[in-house]
Design a protein around this motif. Sequence first.
Motif, PDB file in Angstrom:
ATOM      1  N   GLU A 100       0.820  -1.465   0.093  1.00 40.16           N
ATOM      2  CA  GLU A 100       0.353   0.256  -0.312  1.00 40.16           C
ATOM      3  C   GLU A 100       0.863   0.868  -0.078  1.00 40.16           C
ATOM      4  N   THR A 101       0.729   1.923  -1.332  1.00 38.70           N
ATOM      5  CA  THR A 101       1.241   2.813  -1.113  1.00 38.70           C
ATOM      6  C   THR A 101       0.215   4.667  -0.989  1.00 38.70           C
ATOM      7  N   CYS A 102       0.931   6.225  -0.312  1.00 37.26           N
ATOM      8  CA  CYS A 102       0.069   7.191  -0.720  1.00 37.26           C
ATOM      9  C   CYS A 102       1.026   8.348  -1.176  1.00 37.26           C
ATOM     10  N   PRO A 103       0.813   8.729  -2.813  1.00 37.18           N
ATOM     11  CA  PRO A 103       1.921   9.771  -3.608  1.00 37.18           C
ATOM     12  C   PRO A 103       1.561  10.452  -2.947  1.00 37.18           C
ATOM     13  N   VAL A 104       2.249  11.654  -2.107  1.00 40.26           N
ATOM     14  CA  VAL A 104       2.130  12.915  -1.699  1.00 40.26           C
ATOM     15  C   VAL A 104       3.361  13.778  -2.767  1.00 40.26           C
ATOM     16  N   GLU A 105       2.817  15.315  -2.819  1.00 36.03           N
ATOM     17  CA  GLU A 105       3.729  16.070  -3.562  1.00 36.03           C
ATOM     18  C   GLU A 105       4.611  16.850  -1.897  1.00 36.03           C
ATOM     19  N   VAL A 106       5.600  17.103  -1.633  1.00 37.35           N
ATOM     20  CA  VAL A 106       6.371  18.297  -1.016  1.00 37.35           C
ATOM     21  C   VAL A 106       6.112  19.510  -0.877  1.00 37.35           C
ATOM     22  N   LYS A 107       5.701  20.466  -0.549  1.00 32.83           N
ATOM     23  CA  LYS A 107       4.803  21.645  -1.117  1.00 32.83           C
ATOM     24  C   LYS A 107       5.587  22.503   0.237  1.00 32.83           C
ATOM     25  N   ARG A 108       6.347  22.710   0.593  1.00 34.16           N
ATOM     26  CA  ARG A 108       7.201  22.675   2.198  1.00 34.16           C
ATOM     27  C   ARG A 108       8.226  22.653   2.733  1.00 34.16           C
ATOM     28  N   VAL A 109       9.047  22.825   3.318  1.00 35.48           N
ATOM     29  CA  VAL A 109      10.122  21.763   4.532  1.00 35.48           C
ATOM     30  C   VAL A 109      10.462  22.979   5.275  1.00 35.48           C
ATOM     31  N   THR A 110      10.511  22.978   6.804  1.00 28.23           N
ATOM     32  CA  THR A 110      10.907  23.782   7.308  1.00 28.23           C
ATOM     33  C   THR A 110      11.542  23.144   8.578  1.00 28.23           C
ATOM     34  N   GLU A 111      12.242  23.279   9.376  1.00 29.65           N
ATOM     35  CA  GLU A 111      13.303  22.894  10.477  1.00 29.65           C
ATOM     36  C   GLU A 111      12.713  23.627  11.374  1.00 29.65           C
ATOM     37  N   TYR A 112      13.051  22.838  12.479  1.00 28.18           N
ATOM     38  CA  TYR A 112      12.813  23.100  14.098  1.00 28.18           C
ATOM     39  C   TYR A 112      13.808  22.357  14.614  1.00 28.18           C
TER      40      TYR A 112
END
Length: 124
Positions: free
Chosen positions: A55-67
């Motif tokens: 089972e897979t679910c593809p998503v697009e990365v919109k933003r990456v924020t580091e904390y």
Amino acid sequence: MSDTTARVRELNLYRQYFDLVAAGAKTIEVRVKYPHLADLAAGDVIRFRIKGTAETCPVEVKRVTEYQGFEALLDGEGPANVNPTATREQQLSNIRTIYPPEKEALGALAIEIELLAASPQKPD
């Protein structure tokens, strides 16, 4: 000239989080800043998989924020975007069960995701 081809990553998710992503309810994925994720960027595709299944679910990365850590991430992103079914305190406990303090010390990534049209995919 830069290469604009989206990179595809495959990452495992526990069933409960996979189902939230597949339903479009979870829009922020939390990860530790491991070296293999350091170059994750908007436009990349993540194919989430339930470990041990097809089972897979593809998503697009919109933003990456580091904390600096998970508390700052939950405060900055809003707990409802990470997991709309759990309180902030429950989420913090759950995340720290997955990632012990030495992992959190590497930094926390908030990955804003958007479900791709052909989601999710179950094997025939």
